[in-house]
Design a protein around this motif. Sequence first.
Motif, PDB file in Angstrom:
ATOM      1  N   GLU A  32       0.825  -1.203   0.000  1.00 55.20           N
ATOM      2  CA  GLU A  32       0.000   0.000   0.000  1.00 55.20           C
ATOM      3  C   GLU A  32       0.860   1.255   0.000  1.00 55.20           C
ATOM      4  O   GLU A  32       1.895   1.298   0.644  1.00 55.20           O
ATOM      5  CB  GLU A  32      -0.915   0.030   1.234  1.00 55.20           C
ATOM      6  CG  GLU A  32      -1.959  -1.042   1.226  1.00 55.20           C
ATOM      7  CD  GLU A  32      -2.924  -0.920   0.064  1.00 55.20           C
ATOM      8  OE1 GLU A  32      -3.432   0.183  -0.189  1.00 55.20           O
ATOM      9  OE2 GLU A  32      -3.159  -1.954  -0.585  1.00 55.20           O
ATOM     10  N   LEU A  36      -2.411   1.063   6.016  1.00 53.89           N
ATOM     11  CA  LEU A  36      -3.495   0.107   5.821  1.00 53.89           C
ATOM     12  C   LEU A  36      -4.290  -0.018   7.118  1.00 53.89           C
ATOM     13  O   LEU A  36      -3.718  -0.187   8.194  1.00 53.89           O
ATOM     14  CB  LEU A  36      -2.914  -1.243   5.418  1.00 53.89           C
ATOM     15  CG  LEU A  36      -3.847  -2.273   4.827  1.00 53.89           C
ATOM     16  CD1 LEU A  36      -4.500  -1.749   3.551  1.00 53.89           C
ATOM     17  CD2 LEU A  36      -3.089  -3.553   4.512  1.00 53.89           C
ATOM     18  N   SER A  40      -9.179  -3.624   6.656  1.00 56.52           N
ATOM     19  CA  SER A  40      -8.729  -4.078   5.331  1.00 56.52           C
ATOM     20  C   SER A  40      -7.923  -5.366   5.439  1.00 56.52           C
ATOM     21  O   SER A  40      -8.031  -6.246   4.589  1.00 56.52           O
ATOM     22  CB  SER A  40      -7.882  -2.998   4.656  1.00 56.52           C
ATOM     23  OG  SER A  40      -8.621  -1.819   4.490  1.00 56.52           O
TER      24      SER A  40
END
Length: 95
Positions: A32, A36, A40
Amino acid sequence: MNKIVDVKRIERISKALGDPYRLKIMQAVNKEQECLHCVSIVEMLDLAQSTVSHHIKQLVDADLLIVEKDGRNTKYHVNKEVMSEYVNFLTPFKV
């Protein structure tokens, strides 16, 4: 390597990375661009939130993930400095 290696720290990091789910969490967080969210990670791994929280705690305790509070939510990102030190420690063992 010029730094004195803290063997206990290396051991703690190695143990934290010794679990396949924790490795998946590290890969996902590293992938990412931004931090994050825990939710998620739960959705990605299809595990109970309590199980994911346990794995994340192990990674945070090993200084591999940095915690960032976002209101009532928590976000995580990889501690690149610690990962770099760990990789540098392992580099002489490369075959």
